[in-house]
Design a protein around this motif. Structure first.
Motif, mmCIF file in Angstrom:
data_model
loop_
_atom_site.group_PDB
_atom_site.id
_atom_site.type_symbol
_atom_site.label_atom_id
_atom_site.label_comp_id
_atom_site.label_asym_id
_atom_site.label_seq_id
_atom_site.Cartn_x
_atom_site.Cartn_y
_atom_site.Cartn_z
ATOM 1 N N ARG A 1 -163.179 -82.597 -43.453
ATOM 2 C CA ARG A 1 -163.379 -83.962 -42.962
ATOM 3 C C ARG A 1 -164.312 -83.990 -41.756
ATOM 4 N NH1 ARG A 1 -160.716 -88.389 -43.841
ATOM 5 N NH2 ARG A 1 -158.937 -87.271 -44.714
ATOM 6 N N CYS B 1 -160.500 -82.732 -52.614
ATOM 7 C CA CYS B 1 -159.151 -82.678 -52.039
ATOM 8 C C CYS B 1 -158.387 -83.958 -52.355
ATOM 9 C CB CYS B 1 -159.219 -82.466 -50.531
ATOM 10 S SG CYS B 1 -159.766 -80.814 -50.023
ATOM 11 N N TYR B 2 -159.026 -85.105 -52.137
ATOM 12 C CA TYR B 2 -158.375 -86.376 -52.428
ATOM 13 C C TYR B 2 -158.158 -86.566 -53.924
ATOM 14 C CZ TYR B 2 -158.420 -88.224 -47.681
ATOM 15 O OH TYR B 2 -158.167 -88.438 -46.348
ATOM 16 N N ASP B 3 -159.098 -86.100 -54.730
ATOM 17 C CA ASP B 3 -159.011 -86.246 -56.179
ATOM 18 C C ASP B 3 -157.814 -85.478 -56.733
ATOM 19 O OD1 ASP B 3 -159.623 -86.851 -58.794
ATOM 20 O OD2 ASP B 3 -161.678 -86.143 -58.701
ATOM 21 N N GLY C 1 -155.280 -84.082 -54.676
ATOM 22 C CA GLY C 1 -154.126 -84.054 -53.777
ATOM 23 C C GLY C 1 -153.943 -82.702 -53.128
ATOM 24 N N VAL D 1 -154.040 -83.057 -48.845
ATOM 25 C CA VAL D 1 -153.958 -84.465 -48.436
ATOM 26 C C VAL D 1 -153.155 -85.205 -49.505
ATOM 27 C CG1 VAL D 1 -156.176 -84.516 -47.199
ATOM 28 C CG2 VAL D 1 -156.108 -85.005 -49.651
ATOM 29 N N THR D 2 -152.720 -86.417 -49.156
ATOM 30 C CA THR D 2 -152.072 -87.250 -50.166
ATOM 31 C C THR D 2 -153.123 -87.691 -51.186
ATOM 32 O OG1 THR D 2 -150.484 -88.059 -48.532
ATOM 33 C CG2 THR D 2 -150.747 -89.363 -50.542
ATOM 34 N N ARG D 3 -152.800 -87.558 -52.445
ATOM 35 C CA ARG D 3 -153.770 -87.892 -53.484
ATOM 36 C C ARG D 3 -154.179 -89.364 -53.360
ATOM 37 N NH1 ARG D 3 -153.027 -86.307 -59.897
ATOM 38 N NH2 ARG D 3 -155.240 -85.925 -60.296
ATOM 39 N N ASP D 4 -155.492 -89.603 -53.394
ATOM 40 C CA ASP D 4 -156.005 -90.963 -53.178
ATOM 41 C C ASP D 4 -157.351 -91.066 -53.880
ATOM 42 O OD1 ASP D 4 -157.181 -93.313 -52.199
ATOM 43 O OD2 ASP D 4 -156.194 -93.141 -50.251
ATOM 44 N N GLU E 1 -160.171 -92.975 -52.016
ATOM 45 C CA GLU E 1 -160.777 -92.164 -50.952
ATOM 46 C C GLU E 1 -161.676 -91.088 -51.568
ATOM 47 O OE1 GLU E 1 -161.129 -91.592 -46.713
ATOM 48 O OE2 GLU E 1 -160.375 -93.204 -47.981
ATOM 49 N N ALA E 2 -161.253 -90.543 -52.704
ATOM 50 C CA ALA E 2 -162.080 -89.542 -53.385
ATOM 51 C C ALA E 2 -163.426 -90.143 -53.774
ATOM 52 C CB ALA E 2 -161.361 -89.020 -54.632
#
Length: 410
Positions: free
Chosen positions: A155, A172-174, A176, A179-182, A185-186
């Motif tokens: 980040r 990472c976002y894709d 999870g 980080v919390t999967r989002d 954000e991905a």
């Protein structure tokens, strides 16, 4: 199925080590490529300023010695200069020294030492060091594996505009990871990396648009990004673009255009596309091409390709008939659990086709396929029990396996 790059191709890394190191040397250079004379002039300027204690110049001098820019390459002297600037707190020298330790340039390879220098530079805000420290944390190389820590450093580098870090943060976002999967954000970070030309990010962004993941579905926009990555020779995007043309997603359906993109990906080693081309050529009776593409996929361990290649060798289609080669490929597919291949290698052993006749071995393979519910194997196993081939004759077992096969035909 349209697929993300992360599932197959892994992460994208910065453009080559020398390019990263040279960015330190020519940080303030004009856009025009420097001539040999200007490199020597720059080296002279760095040396002059380094003699006055300028840490930037000392770092740049070290990179010159390391890469042979403007001076004869001298790795021990390069390390000396980089260590001088790094030990005095200059972050780009700390990063470059980390690269040297990671790659074993002028020093013995030491990933722990590399991670230490990356962390020192990362804490001072060096984006490349933050990115590489993230990689170390994610992989557990030189650092305790900590995916949350990895995402943190991705980040920080991403917020400074480093494309590789933006892509990895999106991954990472894709997934999870750390980080919390989002998905929203991905998509945000894929867009930033894609805009800078990172092909895996362009592919993944295209997939998000096509599937409506983290963003409103837009097939045309999805194809646009897939094409951008495919035009950079990114094999997974070429495969995905081929799927779009083959199914008419976001473009007019065009099987020939689809085949073109599948071929491009296949030539880069994409197994799915190699398998597709084997099948495509097989149904069009271009067996020589079918053998070629099934062969490439089979060599990479694809079980379906191994089985189909065995069939072509046994039948002599597109290649000289060769029972030993047929049995070899049936055996490889059978070892991976493919019931049809287990049945055919069982037949080879029972009849001595391409292998030394061994009914006991044949029955073994028939049984493995039969236990998976494969009707042909159940019939063959029934016959073996009925005739006492490779197994003690047993009419009850013969009836049992025949019944199982017939039940599947109802």
């Amino acid at each position: 199925m349209i697929g993300h790059g992360v599932k197959i191709a892994g992460k994208i890394f910065p453009a080559g080590l020398m390019a990263l190191l040279l960015s330190a040397v020519f940080l303030h250079a004009q856009n025009a490529a420097p001539t040999a004379a200007s490199k020597e002039e720059k080296f002279a300027d760095y040396k002059k300023r380094a003699d006055l204690g300028d840490l930037q110049a000392i770092c740049d001098l070290g990179v010159c010695y390391l890469t042979g820019q403007g001076v004869a390459q001298d790795k021990p002297r390069a390390i000396k200069h980089l260590q001088n600037a790094a030990s005095n707190g200059f972050p780009r020298a700390q990063y470059n020294l980390g690269v040297c330790y990671e790659k074993g340039l002028g020093v013995s390879r030491d990933i722990v030492e590399a991670a230490m220098w990356y962390r020192k530079a990362a804490k001072q805000g060096d984006a490349f060091a933050q990115y590489y420290l993230g990689l170390c944390c994610e992989k557990g190389q030189g650092e305790i594996q900590d995916r949350s820590e990895a995402a943190k450093w991705y980040r920080r580098a991403a917020e400074q505009g480093l494309a590789g870090a933006q892509n990895n943060l999106a991954l990472c976002y894709d997934s999870g990871t750390g980080v919390t999967r989002d998905f929203t954000e991905a998509v945000k970070w894929y867009e930033k990396a894609a805009a800078q030309g990172v092909p895996s990010a362009q592919n993944n962004l295209g997939v998000c648009y096509i599937n409506g993941t983290g963003v409103a579905q837009d097939l045309v926009e999805g194809v646009k990004w897939l094409r951008a990555a495919a035009d950079q020779e990114y094999a997974l995007a070429q495969k995905n673009l081929g799927l779009c043309y083959s199914t008419g997603k976001g473009v007019s359906k065009d099987l020939l255009e689809g085949e073109k993109w599948f071929r491009k990906a296949a030539e880069q080693g994409n197994v799915f596309c190699q398998l597709y081309l084997g099948f495509f050529n097989g149904i069009n009776k271009n067996f020589t091409e079918a053998v070629k593409w099934y062969g490439k996929a089979a060599e990479q361990g694809d079980v379906s390709a191994q089985y189909q290649l065995g069939k072509l060798y046994e039948e002599g289609k597109g290649v000289a008939q060769n029972f030993a080669e047929a049995a070899k490929w049936y055996g490889k597919a059978a070892a991976q659990g493919l019931a049809a291949a287990q049945t055919d290698i069982g037949r080879c052993y029972c009849d001595g086709i391409g292998v030394k006749k061994d009914p006991v071995e044949g029955v073994k393979w028939f049984r493995l396929a039969a236990e998976q519910g494969y009707a042909n194997a159940q019939r063959n196993l029934s016959q073996c029990y009925a005739e006492g081939v490779g197994v003690e004759q047993n009419k009850d077992e013969a009836a049992k396996w025949l019944k199982k096969a017939e039940e599947q035909g109802k």
